[in-house]
Design a protein around this motif. Sequence first.
Motif, PDB file in Angstrom:
ATOM      1  N   SER A  57     -23.281  -3.405   8.982  1.00 43.93           N
ATOM      2  CA  SER A  57     -23.510  -4.771   9.464  1.00 43.93           C
ATOM      3  C   SER A  57     -24.958  -4.994   9.880  1.00 43.93           C
ATOM      4  N   GLY A  58     -25.757  -3.933   9.878  1.00 43.03           N
ATOM      5  CA  GLY A  58     -27.179  -4.080  10.170  1.00 43.03           C
ATOM      6  C   GLY A  58     -27.538  -3.874  11.628  1.00 43.03           C
ATOM      7  N   SER A  59     -26.672  -3.294  12.410  1.00 39.96           N
ATOM      8  CA  SER A  59     -26.993  -3.034  13.810  1.00 39.96           C
ATOM      9  C   SER A  59     -28.107  -1.997  13.895  1.00 39.96           C
ATOM     10  N   PRO A  60     -29.022  -2.158  14.841  1.00 42.02           N
ATOM     11  CA  PRO A  60     -30.079  -1.146  14.991  1.00 42.02           C
ATOM     12  C   PRO A  60     -29.496   0.183  15.493  1.00 42.02           C
ATOM     13  N   TRP A  61     -30.221   1.264  15.249  1.00 42.38           N
ATOM     14  CA  TRP A  61     -29.716   2.598  15.579  1.00 42.38           C
ATOM     15  C   TRP A  61     -29.456   2.758  17.068  1.00 42.38           C
ATOM     16  N   TRP A  62     -30.303   2.127  17.914  1.00 37.57           N
ATOM     17  CA  TRP A  62     -30.121   2.286  19.352  1.00 37.57           C
ATOM     18  C   TRP A  62     -28.860   1.590  19.833  1.00 37.57           C
ATOM     19  N   ARG A  63     -28.494   0.471  19.197  1.00 32.63           N
ATOM     20  CA  ARG A  63     -27.262  -0.221  19.583  1.00 32.63           C
ATOM     21  C   ARG A  63     -26.037   0.590  19.157  1.00 32.63           C
ATOM     22  N   ILE A  64     -26.098   1.190  17.992  1.00 34.01           N
ATOM     23  CA  ILE A  64     -24.997   2.050  17.533  1.00 34.01           C
ATOM     24  C   ILE A  64     -24.851   3.242  18.471  1.00 34.01           C
ATOM     25  N   LEU A  65     -25.985   3.800  18.866  1.00 30.73           N
ATOM     26  CA  LEU A  65     -25.954   4.950  19.771  1.00 30.73           C
ATOM     27  C   LEU A  65     -25.364   4.575  21.132  1.00 30.73           C
ATOM     28  N   LEU A  66     -25.807   3.452  21.695  1.00 36.69           N
ATOM     29  CA  LEU A  66     -25.358   3.066  23.037  1.00 36.69           C
ATOM     30  C   LEU A  66     -23.939   2.504  23.075  1.00 36.69           C
ATOM     31  N   HIS A 105     -21.447   2.766  20.487  1.00 37.60           N
ATOM     32  CA  HIS A 105     -20.388   3.434  19.732  1.00 37.60           C
ATOM     33  C   HIS A 105     -20.373   4.952  19.931  1.00 37.60           C
ATOM     34  N   ILE A 106     -21.533   5.566  19.844  1.00 38.36           N
ATOM     35  CA  ILE A 106     -21.559   7.035  19.880  1.00 38.36           C
ATOM     36  C   ILE A 106     -21.496   7.563  21.312  1.00 38.36           C
ATOM     37  N   ALA A 107     -22.355   7.078  22.196  1.00 32.12           N
ATOM     38  CA  ALA A 107     -22.405   7.605  23.570  1.00 32.12           C
ATOM     39  C   ALA A 107     -21.076   7.481  24.320  1.00 32.12           C
ATOM     40  N   PRO A 108     -20.395   6.339  24.278  1.00 34.03           N
ATOM     41  CA  PRO A 108     -19.117   6.279  24.999  1.00 34.03           C
ATOM     42  C   PRO A 108     -18.059   7.231  24.442  1.00 34.03           C
ATOM     43  N   ASN A 109     -18.155   7.566  23.171  1.00 33.83           N
ATOM     44  CA  ASN A 109     -17.149   8.435  22.567  1.00 33.83           C
ATOM     45  C   ASN A 109     -17.441   9.919  22.742  1.00 33.83           C
ATOM     46  N   ILE A 110     -18.682  10.301  23.036  1.00 34.56           N
ATOM     47  CA  ILE A 110     -18.964  11.714  23.287  1.00 34.56           C
ATOM     48  C   ILE A 110     -19.041  12.023  24.779  1.00 34.56           C
ATOM     49  N   THR A 111     -19.064  11.011  25.628  1.00 34.26           N
ATOM     50  CA  THR A 111     -19.166  11.230  27.074  1.00 34.26           C
ATOM     51  C   THR A 111     -18.022  12.065  27.635  1.00 34.26           C
ATOM     52  N   PRO A 112     -16.754  11.831  27.276  1.00 36.18           N
ATOM     53  CA  PRO A 112     -15.684  12.671  27.843  1.00 36.18           C
ATOM     54  C   PRO A 112     -15.838  14.154  27.503  1.00 36.18           C
ATOM     55  N   GLN A 113     -16.250  14.466  26.288  1.00 31.55           N
ATOM     56  CA  GLN A 113     -16.429  15.867  25.915  1.00 31.55           C
ATOM     57  C   GLN A 113     -17.581  16.500  26.674  1.00 31.55           C
ATOM     58  N   MET A 114     -18.648  15.752  26.852  1.00 32.10           N
ATOM     59  CA  MET A 114     -19.788  16.285  27.589  1.00 32.10           C
ATOM     60  C   MET A 114     -19.463  16.442  29.068  1.00 32.10           C
ATOM     61  N   LEU A 115     -18.690  15.510  29.633  1.00 34.13           N
ATOM     62  CA  LEU A 115     -18.276  15.615  31.032  1.00 34.13           C
ATOM     63  C   LEU A 115     -17.378  16.827  31.234  1.00 34.13           C
ATOM     64  N   ASN A 116     -16.460  17.048  30.320  1.00 32.47           N
ATOM     65  CA  ASN A 116     -15.588  18.216  30.387  1.00 32.47           C
ATOM     66  C   ASN A 116     -16.403  19.499  30.313  1.00 32.47           C
ATOM     67  N   PHE A 117     -17.349  19.556  29.415  1.00 28.64           N
ATOM     68  CA  PHE A 117     -18.198  20.730  29.277  1.00 28.64           C
ATOM     69  C   PHE A 117     -19.002  20.978  30.551  1.00 28.64           C
ATOM     70  N   ALA A 118     -19.509  19.909  31.154  1.00 29.63           N
ATOM     71  CA  ALA A 118     -20.296  20.047  32.384  1.00 29.63           C
ATOM     72  C   ALA A 118     -19.432  20.536  33.545  1.00 29.63           C
ATOM     73  N   LEU A 119     -18.219  20.011  33.669  1.00 24.33           N
ATOM     74  CA  LEU A 119     -17.347  20.437  34.759  1.00 24.33           C
ATOM     75  C   LEU A 119     -16.925  21.894  34.618  1.00 24.33           C
ATOM     76  N   LEU A 120     -16.629  22.317  33.414  1.00 26.26           N
ATOM     77  CA  LEU A 120     -16.273  23.716  33.208  1.00 26.26           C
ATOM     78  C   LEU A 120     -17.487  24.629  33.412  1.00 26.26           C
ATOM     79  N   GLY A 121     -18.653  24.152  33.072  1.00 25.90           N
ATOM     80  CA  GLY A 121     -19.876  24.922  33.285  1.00 25.90           C
ATOM     81  C   GLY A 121     -20.239  25.072  34.750  1.00 25.90           C
ATOM     82  N   MET A 122     -19.828  24.113  35.580  1.00 27.29           N
ATOM     83  CA  MET A 122     -20.115  24.208  37.015  1.00 27.29           C
ATOM     84  C   MET A 122     -19.462  25.437  37.626  1.00 27.29           C
ATOM     85  N   GLY A 123     -18.259  25.768  37.213  1.00 31.71           N
ATOM     86  CA  GLY A 123     -17.596  26.970  37.716  1.00 31.71           C
ATOM     87  C   GLY A 123     -18.392  28.220  37.392  1.00 31.71           C
TER      88      GLY A 123
END
Length: 127
Positions: free
Chosen positions: A29-38, A40-58
């Motif tokens: 549709s012609g969306s700029p890369w930063w809009r796709i990143l902010l 579509h991509i960032a909200p969908n990888i945030t749970p995995q990164m949060l899980n990784f960070a919490l397990l890494g804290m231990g």
Amino acid sequence: FSIPAVARVARSATLRVTSMPFVQAAELSGSPWWRILLRHIAPNITPQMLNFALLGMGIVIVTEGALSFLGLGVPAPDPSWGNMIFEGQQSLSATPLLVLWPSLALLVTVLAFNLLGENVRDEMSGR
């Protein structure tokens, strides 16, 4: 030392999300890369990164405690569970509670971070 592991998790999650149809539709549709990143991509990888960070804290907490126990971590006047366990070890036969309480606090904290990470993973995956 954990930067390569974080990068690997972030990259694999990003590659998985970028191959999904809604990201491809946004690209077409012609969306700029930063809009796709902010949007579509960032909200969908945030749970995995949060899980990784919490397990890494231990891991970080246990590592700090072990280094402080060995005398390689936080200097002695500053409070650390590793220092407390080491100092309580000197009088273990007379007062075992000096070792028990910091050890239990360390155990409960690490267990809490691990359980929180597992709950985040389960909630985000829809289990």
